[in-house]
Scaffold this motif. Structure first.
Motif, short mmCIF file in Angstrom:
data_model
loop_
_atom_site.label_atom_id
_atom_site.label_comp_id
_atom_site.label_asym_id
_atom_site.label_seq_id
_atom_site.Cartn_x
_atom_site.Cartn_y
_atom_site.Cartn_z
N ALA A 22 48.87 -89.58 -34.95
CA ALA A 22 49.63 -90.25 -34.84
C ALA A 22 50.68 -90.45 -35.57
O ALA A 22 50.30 -91.15 -36.44
CB ALA A 22 49.56 -90.77 -33.42
N LEU A 42 47.46 -85.69 -31.88
CA LEU A 42 48.26 -87.34 -30.42
C LEU A 42 49.74 -87.45 -29.70
O LEU A 42 50.59 -87.08 -28.51
CB LEU A 42 46.94 -88.15 -30.14
CG LEU A 42 46.18 -87.57 -29.92
CD1 LEU A 42 45.02 -89.05 -30.09
CD2 LEU A 42 45.27 -86.52 -29.05
N ALA A 43 50.37 -87.33 -30.87
CA ALA A 43 51.74 -88.15 -30.73
C ALA A 43 52.25 -87.30 -31.76
O ALA A 43 52.59 -88.41 -32.83
CB ALA A 43 52.14 -89.17 -29.41
N PRO A 47 51.09 -92.01 -29.15
CA PRO A 47 50.69 -91.35 -28.50
C PRO A 47 50.60 -92.80 -26.50
O PRO A 47 49.82 -94.25 -26.50
CB PRO A 47 49.03 -91.15 -28.69
CG PRO A 47 49.30 -92.47 -29.16
CD PRO A 47 49.83 -92.55 -30.06
N VAL A 51 47.18 -90.54 -22.63
CA VAL A 51 47.25 -89.50 -23.71
C VAL A 51 45.97 -89.64 -24.59
O VAL A 51 45.04 -89.17 -25.51
CB VAL A 51 48.59 -88.76 -24.96
CG1 VAL A 51 48.28 -88.23 -25.71
CG2 VAL A 51 49.12 -88.07 -24.11
N LEU A 52 46.18 -91.11 -25.05
CA LEU A 52 45.24 -92.02 -25.79
C LEU A 52 44.38 -91.63 -25.44
O LEU A 52 43.29 -91.90 -26.47
CB LEU A 52 45.48 -93.29 -26.01
CG LEU A 52 44.77 -93.76 -27.36
CD1 LEU A 52 44.87 -93.96 -28.24
CD2 LEU A 52 45.13 -95.46 -27.40
#
Length: 271
Positions: A22, A42-43, A47, A51-52
């Motif tokens: 990320a 992930l972001a 995240p 999501v994590l």
């Protein structure tokens, strides 16, 4: 959780261990660029907790605790205790309250490697980096350090870097002298245009760390710092946002910046 920790893991040959990454906001170090592009993002920034957790990590690694387990932004990131309660270990390369320090950076890099059983790889990299820095110093020899202003952003006051941090150290290894090295490293100091002119830097490092292009930054600085030796001689250098931020970046950037500050010298070429 951020670009520095991701690059560090990739330098150690741990691509297969990465469940995700990320917060990338700089050019990727060339030798790991291909592998970096294969890591699941992930972001774009941090995240969310959901999501994590969906990545099912056994461990979270971040460059600083702010990224790793600070709980910032509130409600979106885990605190360290919450990570522990979820059975997730965490490791940060720079802890809260610590000033950036190259020797600690080397130590933490090796320590991170030891968690994954690749200590020998890390020690080899650190030895190569230290060897490269010694060669850079040999090239510089007895050259006079070039008074340098490091510009981050702002039109007045101007954001810069103080002394004692990683960028200040890297600048020194490149044959420069931070004109605001007497200021604290954190938070990044803000200075007036007049104070920069008074100190008359002979070179300006532009940090490429926001949406404004280095070219636009240079145009602005040429207009407000026209009386300085740096502008009269056109001595501008651009550095990455994460310049000097990993062992391998430190070795490379010391030579890149050194060549800009001392164009009459021949420095080693690194990725």
């Amino acid at each position: 959780m951020d670009q520095i920790s991701t690059e560090s893991l990739l330098h150690l040959g741990l691509r297969e261990a990465l469940a995700g990454t990320a917060f990338r906001n700089d050019e990727i170090f060339p030798t790991v660029a291909g592998e970096y592009q294969q890591v699941k993002v992930l972001a774009e920034m941090y995240p969310s907790k959901e999501v994590l957790l969906s990545a099912e990590p056994d461990m979270i690694v971040g460059n600083i605790d702010f990224f790793t387990y600070s709980g910032f932004p509130p409600g979106t990131n885990f605190t360290r205790q919450e990570l522990t309660d979820s059975g997730i270990k965490s490791y940060t390369l720079q802890c809260q309250g610590e000033k950036p320090d190259p020797e600690r950076m080397f130590t933490r890099f090796v320590e991170l490697a030891s968690i994954f059983g690749v200590t020998a790889e890390a020690e080899k990299i650190v030895a190569e980096v230290k060897g490269s820095l010694e060669k850079t110093q040999a090239v510089l020899g007895s050259s006079q350090a070039v008074p340098t202003f490091v510009y981050r952003s702002g039109t007045g006051p101007l954001s810069t870097f103080g002394g004692g941090g990683g960028s200040d150290y890297g600048l020194g290894r490149a044959g420069g002298k931070n004109i605001f090295g007497d200021r604290a490293a954190l938070p990044p100091p803000e200075v007036s245009v007049e104070s920069v002119v008074d100190l008359n830097p002979q070179a300006i490092l532009i940090s490429d760390e926001d949406e404004q292009s280095p070219q636009d930054k240079e145009k602005f600085l040429r207009s407000v710092l026209a009386e300085t030796g740096a502008v009269r001689n056109g001595r501008f250098c651009t550095i990455d946002f994460y310049a000097f931020g990993t062992p391998l970046r430190l070795a490379r950037d010391a030579n890149v910046v050194g060549k800009c500050l001392h164009p009459d010298l021949t420095f080693p070429t690194l990725p």
